[in-house]
Design an enzyme around this catalytic site. Sequence first.
Site, mmCIF file in Angstrom:
data_model
loop_
_atom_site.group_PDB
_atom_site.id
_atom_site.type_symbol
_atom_site.label_atom_id
_atom_site.label_comp_id
_atom_site.label_asym_id
_atom_site.label_seq_id
_atom_site.Cartn_x
_atom_site.Cartn_y
_atom_site.Cartn_z
ATOM 1 N N SER A 218 2.625 6.401 0.149
ATOM 2 C CA SER A 218 2.103 6.623 -1.209
ATOM 3 C C SER A 218 1.513 8.009 -1.377
ATOM 4 O O SER A 218 0.679 8.431 -0.576
ATOM 5 C CB SER A 218 0.984 5.631 -1.514
ATOM 6 O OG SER A 218 1.422 4.327 -1.338
ATOM 7 N N HIS B 290 6.083 6.052 -5.127
ATOM 8 C CA HIS B 290 7.202 6.023 -4.186
ATOM 9 C C HIS B 290 8.491 6.386 -4.931
ATOM 10 O O HIS B 290 8.939 5.635 -5.794
ATOM 11 C CB HIS B 290 7.341 4.640 -3.556
ATOM 12 C CG HIS B 290 6.253 4.310 -2.587
ATOM 13 N ND1 HIS B 290 6.407 4.433 -1.228
ATOM 14 C CD2 HIS B 290 4.982 3.893 -2.782
ATOM 15 C CE1 HIS B 290 5.283 4.094 -0.628
ATOM 16 N NE2 HIS B 290 4.401 3.759 -1.542
ATOM 17 N N HIS C 226 7.589 -2.681 0.450
ATOM 18 C CA HIS C 226 6.465 -3.424 1.028
ATOM 19 C C HIS C 226 6.713 -4.921 0.915
ATOM 20 O O HIS C 226 7.440 -5.371 0.031
ATOM 21 C CB HIS C 226 5.171 -3.093 0.269
ATOM 22 C CG HIS C 226 4.843 -1.638 0.231
ATOM 23 N ND1 HIS C 226 5.424 -0.780 -0.681
ATOM 24 C CD2 HIS C 226 4.013 -0.888 0.992
ATOM 25 C CE1 HIS C 226 4.965 0.444 -0.469
ATOM 26 N NE2 HIS C 226 4.113 0.411 0.535
ATOM 27 N N TYR D 8 4.587 -6.978 -0.216
ATOM 28 C CA TYR D 8 4.008 -7.463 -1.484
ATOM 29 C C TYR D 8 4.958 -7.283 -2.676
ATOM 30 O O TYR D 8 4.737 -7.854 -3.737
ATOM 31 C CB TYR D 8 2.645 -6.816 -1.788
ATOM 32 C CG TYR D 8 2.658 -5.311 -1.988
ATOM 33 C CD1 TYR D 8 3.174 -4.729 -3.143
ATOM 34 C CD2 TYR D 8 2.131 -4.466 -1.015
ATOM 35 C CE1 TYR D 8 3.180 -3.352 -3.324
ATOM 36 C CE2 TYR D 8 2.124 -3.088 -1.182
ATOM 37 C CZ TYR D 8 2.656 -2.544 -2.329
ATOM 38 O OH TYR D 8 2.663 -1.190 -2.496
ATOM 39 N N GLU D 9 6.013 -6.490 -2.494
ATOM 40 C CA GLU D 9 7.004 -6.358 -3.573
ATOM 41 C C GLU D 9 7.967 -7.540 -3.560
ATOM 42 O O GLU D 9 8.865 -7.614 -4.403
ATOM 43 C CB GLU D 9 7.775 -5.041 -3.415
ATOM 44 C CG GLU D 9 6.901 -3.812 -3.639
ATOM 45 C CD GLU D 9 7.627 -2.520 -3.294
ATOM 46 O OE1 GLU D 9 8.324 -1.974 -4.164
ATOM 47 O OE2 GLU D 9 7.495 -2.060 -2.144
ATOM 48 N N ALA E 190 -0.981 5.573 3.502
ATOM 49 C CA ALA E 190 -2.335 5.678 2.946
ATOM 50 C C ALA E 190 -3.112 4.489 3.472
ATOM 51 O O ALA E 190 -2.555 3.401 3.630
ATOM 52 C CB ALA E 190 -2.270 5.614 1.428
ATOM 53 N N MET F 81 -1.144 -1.724 3.869
ATOM 54 C CA MET F 81 -0.239 -2.830 3.519
ATOM 55 C C MET F 81 1.203 -2.518 3.931
ATOM 56 O O MET F 81 2.148 -3.083 3.375
ATOM 57 C CB MET F 81 -0.268 -3.068 2.008
ATOM 58 C CG MET F 81 -1.645 -3.300 1.418
ATOM 59 S SD MET F 81 -1.584 -3.393 -0.379
ATOM 60 C CE MET F 81 -3.346 -3.358 -0.784
ATOM 61 N N SER F 82 1.376 -1.612 4.888
ATOM 62 C CA SER F 82 2.750 -1.191 5.203
ATOM 63 C C SER F 82 2.902 -0.876 6.686
ATOM 64 O O SER F 82 2.099 -1.303 7.512
ATOM 65 C CB SER F 82 3.090 0.053 4.380
ATOM 66 O OG SER F 82 2.321 1.159 4.818
ATOM 67 N N ASN G 34 -9.370 6.090 0.797
ATOM 68 C CA ASN G 34 -10.602 5.540 0.198
ATOM 69 C C ASN G 34 -11.369 4.830 1.304
ATOM 70 O O ASN G 34 -10.800 4.516 2.348
ATOM 71 C CB ASN G 34 -10.228 4.528 -0.895
ATOM 72 C CG ASN G 34 -9.304 3.441 -0.373
ATOM 73 O OD1 ASN G 34 -8.092 3.647 -0.239
ATOM 74 N ND2 ASN G 34 -9.869 2.296 -0.032
ATOM 75 N N HIS H 195 -6.060 1.881 -7.399
ATOM 76 C CA HIS H 195 -4.872 2.516 -6.800
ATOM 77 C C HIS H 195 -4.801 4.004 -7.153
ATOM 78 O O HIS H 195 -4.333 4.822 -6.357
ATOM 79 C CB HIS H 195 -3.599 1.785 -7.247
ATOM 80 C CG HIS H 195 -2.364 2.296 -6.582
ATOM 81 N ND1 HIS H 195 -2.227 2.367 -5.203
ATOM 82 C CD2 HIS H 195 -1.197 2.785 -7.082
ATOM 83 C CE1 HIS H 195 -1.046 2.866 -4.904
ATOM 84 N NE2 HIS H 195 -0.401 3.138 -6.018
#
Length: 295
Positions: free
Chosen positions: A52, A83, A105, A107-108, A135, A233-234, A257, A269
Amino acid sequence: MTTFTQEPEMTVMPDEMNGNSAGGYDANVTEALTFVEERIASRPRVGIVLGSGLGSIADAVENAAAIPYGDIPHWPRTTAQGHAGRLVFGDMEGVNVVVMQGRVHHYEGYSAGELTFPMRVLGELGISTLFATNASGGINLGYKPGDLVAVYDHINFMGINSLAGRNNEKWGPRFPDMTYAYDREYLEMLESAAMEEKISLRRGVYIAFSGPSFETPAEIRMARVMGADIVGMSTIPEVLAANHMNIRVAAVSCVANLAAGVKPEKLHHQEVLDSMTRAACSMERLLRAFLRKIS
Ligand code: HPA
């Protein structure tokens, strides 16, 4: 009474877990591979995955030839903001590279097999090194936004393992070892590259949750106790596939963050993307210095 004279045969389930009940996963990889091979002049040695907000690093590729993911048969499409969704072939610091400008990902909605698909194609193209970026949220209280972290181990807390499903022995063993999932020699190269470039680089353990919601403060406290320094998350699905295929991995995370609950403010985000855009420059310098070391 039922007695098994041989191991019960696995039938439909594993291919479904691979996200490919129709057509066949391996055949789809071959189709994508052939499509890509017909469009490139030489084979890449290093695969680079840009997370990201880091997509601009692909602009540094010389003699670039881009192939949008949407053109490649069976290639999973990126839907996440930040992306771009294309492969960029060319060279960086004299090394033949292929850059994945954007990744997919869990989550997609992608299955284990779909998450490993790009790495299978890059592996078949012949890459021997994966440089993965992402990230993350800083769990370690000594970290601050903008810090770069060389990943030296991970905790797979995504609830899936991307290698689940039928195993193709041609790619790797059923039970691949993950003791050195992040190549030790590469870690040292990253650290000396960072020193030369005067970039501060930490060493940390990455934990991945499936997302898409950010974690709760309680989950972050748990992850800290478990030994994680950064959260995302990746990356783990592709690192598993790369190791499975004997591709050496270097992974660098940028702390976008502070993780949930470290500060009272909520997470957004946009904050992640803004920090990443700011960090892209030092990530690119680190990547270039790393490539010079392995060239
Ligand atoms: N959590 C999970 N993934 C992330 C974060 C986070 O705080 N920041 C960037 N990616």
